[in-house]
Write a protein that holds these residues in place. Structure first.
Motif, PDB file in Angstrom:
ATOM      1  N   ASP A 257      10.642  -2.200   6.987  1.00 42.78           N
ATOM      2  CA  ASP A 257      11.244  -2.345   5.657  1.00 42.78           C
ATOM      3  C   ASP A 257      10.211  -2.520   4.561  1.00 42.78           C
ATOM      4  N   GLN A 258       8.974  -2.867   4.944  1.00 47.03           N
ATOM      5  CA  GLN A 258       7.927  -3.128   3.954  1.00 47.03           C
ATOM      6  C   GLN A 258       6.934  -1.979   3.813  1.00 47.03           C
ATOM      7  N   ALA A 259       7.155  -0.878   4.521  1.00 45.64           N
ATOM      8  CA  ALA A 259       6.205   0.233   4.500  1.00 45.64           C
ATOM      9  C   ALA A 259       6.138   0.879   3.114  1.00 45.64           C
ATOM     10  N   THR A 260       4.905   1.156   2.675  1.00 42.59           N
ATOM     11  CA  THR A 260       4.692   1.811   1.381  1.00 42.59           C
ATOM     12  C   THR A 260       3.776   3.019   1.564  1.00 42.59           C
ATOM     13  N   LEU A 261       3.864   3.948   0.623  1.00 37.91           N
ATOM     14  CA  LEU A 261       2.994   5.126   0.683  1.00 37.91           C
ATOM     15  C   LEU A 261       1.527   4.718   0.670  1.00 37.91           C
ATOM     16  N   GLU A 262       1.192   3.739  -0.159  1.00 35.87           N
ATOM     17  CA  GLU A 262      -0.199   3.320  -0.296  1.00 35.87           C
ATOM     18  C   GLU A 262      -0.734   2.677   0.978  1.00 35.87           C
ATOM     19  N   GLU A 263       0.065   1.793   1.583  1.00 37.62           N
ATOM     20  CA  GLU A 263      -0.395   1.031   2.742  1.00 37.62           C
ATOM     21  C   GLU A 263      -0.168   1.768   4.053  1.00 37.62           C
ATOM     22  N   ASN A 264       0.953   2.493   4.169  1.00 36.40           N
ATOM     23  CA  ASN A 264       1.376   3.046   5.455  1.00 36.40           C
ATOM     24  C   ASN A 264       1.509   4.564   5.489  1.00 36.40           C
ATOM     25  N   GLY A 265       1.381   5.210   4.331  1.00 33.66           N
ATOM     26  CA  GLY A 265       1.537   6.661   4.285  1.00 33.66           C
ATOM     27  C   GLY A 265       2.979   7.114   4.317  1.00 33.66           C
ATOM     28  N   ILE A 266       3.914   6.171   4.211  1.00 37.30           N
ATOM     29  CA  ILE A 266       5.342   6.481   4.267  1.00 37.30           C
ATOM     30  C   ILE A 266       6.106   5.344   3.601  1.00 37.30           C
ATOM     31  N   GLU A 267       7.250   5.672   3.012  1.00 34.68           N
ATOM     32  CA  GLU A 267       8.099   4.635   2.420  1.00 34.68           C
ATOM     33  C   GLU A 267       9.552   4.895   2.791  1.00 34.68           C
ATOM     34  N   ASN A 268      10.388   3.924   2.493  1.00 33.23           N
ATOM     35  CA  ASN A 268      11.835   4.030   2.766  1.00 33.23           C
ATOM     36  C   ASN A 268      12.122   4.410   4.217  1.00 33.23           C
ATOM     37  N   VAL A 269      11.419   3.769   5.130  1.00 35.83           N
ATOM     38  CA  VAL A 269      11.576   4.090   6.558  1.00 35.83           C
ATOM     39  C   VAL A 269      13.007   3.845   7.021  1.00 35.83           C
ATOM     40  N   GLU A 270      13.551   2.685   6.662  1.00 35.07           N
ATOM     41  CA  GLU A 270      14.899   2.348   7.144  1.00 35.07           C
ATOM     42  C   GLU A 270      15.961   3.279   6.563  1.00 35.07           C
ATOM     43  N   SER A 271      15.874   3.563   5.283  1.00 35.24           N
ATOM     44  CA  SER A 271      16.932   4.358   4.647  1.00 35.24           C
ATOM     45  C   SER A 271      16.757   5.860   4.850  1.00 35.24           C
ATOM     46  N   ASP A 272      15.528   6.356   4.672  1.00 34.53           N
ATOM     47  CA  ASP A 272      15.337   7.804   4.690  1.00 34.53           C
ATOM     48  C   ASP A 272      15.001   8.365   6.066  1.00 34.53           C
ATOM     49  N   LEU A 273      14.176   7.655   6.853  1.00 38.94           N
ATOM     50  CA  LEU A 273      13.769   8.184   8.162  1.00 38.94           C
ATOM     51  C   LEU A 273      14.750   7.787   9.262  1.00 38.94           C
ATOM     52  N   MET A 274      15.049   6.485   9.356  1.00 38.67           N
ATOM     53  CA  MET A 274      15.825   5.972  10.486  1.00 38.67           C
ATOM     54  C   MET A 274      17.326   5.898  10.214  1.00 38.67           C
ATOM     55  N   GLY A 275      17.704   5.692   8.972  1.00 35.84           N
ATOM     56  CA  GLY A 275      19.125   5.561   8.642  1.00 35.84           C
ATOM     57  C   GLY A 275      19.732   4.275   9.145  1.00 35.84           C
ATOM     58  N   LYS A 276      18.902   3.279   9.393  1.00 29.83           N
ATOM     59  CA  LYS A 276      19.401   1.979   9.877  1.00 29.83           C
ATOM     60  C   LYS A 276      18.282   0.950   9.767  1.00 29.83           C
ATOM     61  N   GLU A 277      18.680  -0.320   9.779  1.00 28.19           N
ATOM     62  CA  GLU A 277      17.699  -1.396   9.739  1.00 28.19           C
ATOM     63  C   GLU A 277      16.969  -1.513  11.069  1.00 28.19           C
ATOM     64  N   ARG A 278      15.742  -1.994  10.977  1.00 28.44           N
ATOM     65  CA  ARG A 278      14.980  -2.227  12.198  1.00 28.44           C
ATOM     66  C   ARG A 278      15.549  -3.443  12.928  1.00 28.44           C
ATOM     67  N   PRO A 279      15.435  -3.493  14.260  1.00 30.73           N
ATOM     68  CA  PRO A 279      15.787  -4.706  15.007  1.00 30.73           C
ATOM     69  C   PRO A 279      14.727  -5.783  14.779  1.00 30.73           C
TER      70      PRO A 279
END
Length: 403
Positions: free
Chosen positions: A142-164
């Protein structure tokens, strides 16, 4: 290209290295009815047993796998160690402790598109070091950013769900699923996916909890296979029950015992990490720093007299036996038998979370792990894998040269 004196030529297909934390072969053998994809890999692809590095802990093995070399070369020999310059115990999760670059970072700066997903965030900083690509943890997706991780919106855009949560068995499933979903939406040359061993610490091979978890992992292994990737699955270590007959943890509190013998010592337990629910900082490997070096032989003799203590090696012996960095392992290295753990003092450990059914790792008894590929290896590498001399940190060398 050559990285840490090993060749990693570019492949036409995506290569994916997977570290299934804490998963020795008996887990797969007893889950074979619910893991059709992995069983197909074994039957139609390639499988062998390899050795992990000692200590058989998470950080040393993940960094060995991703550098292709042992701790003596890459410098990472535990989750924790005693920094003799700072005179304090430090968590070895900072890239400054790495003595060589990772395969992942070097490839990312040489024309390869790289993505890394780890379940535990404790590995992310080292895996992301100098990496030009995606690297995030499921733990903090949920905290991933383009600057730090190379990706953002992991839960909403990539996974479509919250992480466990980190103590939810399915955070590891989320990790492998994230790899598949990244590959579904874009091409990557190289991926590394590494899980957490909460399930293996809590459930024995063949148990309902273990098999339910592995069935879900198997689904996403199948999806990666369908996407045409060359997939290699290994582990950082195995797992063993560490209990007395009544189910309580079987521990030798060696710092307390040595001090009672008049041998003043500092015991460092490199299994130590923030995830105490897993193991209570109890494992099968410890290092010692003696106040009085003249007591070294006395300490060694006394420790070997204790039930469950299997090996006690001097610094020189441990470097030779296990390819460890001499400046980071102290005066003595201690390894337990399959059923015993090494502790400091009863007061130092929070034993409440592991008072029943402790399962842990660290010694040579958790060193043998599987290496499984979804494709058939060429003759040269099939012969290497069958030889019984390969290591888990050969994974990317096999993925890059074996097909």
């Amino acid at each position: 290209m050559k990285i840490n004196n090993r060749e990693y030529p570019k492949q036409k297909k995506t290569i994916i290295g997977i570290c299934m934390d804490g998963t020795s072969y008996p887990y797969y053998e007893k889950a074979k009815d619910v893991m059709p994809n992995l069983q197909r890999f074994i039957k139609e692809g390639s499988m062998g047993l390899v050795k992990s590095v000692i200590p058989s802990f998470t950080n040393p093995n993940n960094m060995a796998i991703t550098t292709g070399v042992p701790p003596k070369v890459n410098g990472i020999c535990g989750n924790f160690y005693w920094d003799t310059e700072l005179q304090e115990e430090v968590m070895m999760n900072d890239p400054k402790y790495l003595k060589v670059p990772t395969i992942l970072s070097e490839l990312s700066h040489n024309g390869r598109k790289v993505a890394v997903v780890t379940a535990k965030d404790k590995l992310r900083k080292m895996l992301a070091h100098n990496l030009d690509g995606i690297c995030f943890s499921a733990e903090f997706a949920d905290q991933a950013t383009l600057e730090e991780n190379g990706i953002e919106n992991v839960e909403s855009d990539l996974m479509g769900k919250e992480r466990p949560g980190i103590y939810d068995p399915y955070i590891s499933v989320y990790c492998i699923e994230a790899g598949a979903k990244l590959l579904q939406r874009d091409h990557y040359d190289v991926m590394y996916l590494t899980t957490t061993d909460f399930v293996q610490h809590k459930y024995a091979p063949g148990s309902e909890g273990a098999n339910d978890f592995l069935a879900k992992i198997d689904h996403w292994l199948g999806e990666l296979d369908k996407l045409g990737a060359i997939v290699g699955v290994t582990a950082d270590h195995g797992m063993e029950a560490k209990t007395n007959a009544d189910g309580s943890p079987k521990v030798q509190f060696i710092e307390k015992l040595l001090n009672e013998q008049g041998i003043k010592t500092r015991v460092i337990l490199p299994i130590t990490d923030p995830y105490v629910v897993h193991h209570g900082a109890l494992g099968g490997y410890g290092t010692l720093y003696l106040d009085d070096k003249s007591q070294l032989e006395a300490a060694k003799t006394y420790l070997l007299s204790l039930d469950g203590i299997e090996k006690v090696l001097t610094n020189v012996e441990a470097v030779e036996a296990f390819e460890l960095p001499s400046d980071r392992i102290g005066d003595l290295v201690v390894l337990s038998d399959a059923a015993t753990t090494i502790g400091r003092t009863p007061e130092w450990h929070d034993l409440d979370k592991v008072k029943e059914g402790l399962r842990s790792h660290g010694s040579e008894h958790c060193q043998v792990v599987p290496m499984i590929f979804n494709k058939k290896l060429n003759d040269t590498y099939a012969e290497k894998l069958a030889s019984g001399t390969c290591r888990n940190f050969d994974l990317f060398h096999f993925l890059s040269n074996g097909f």
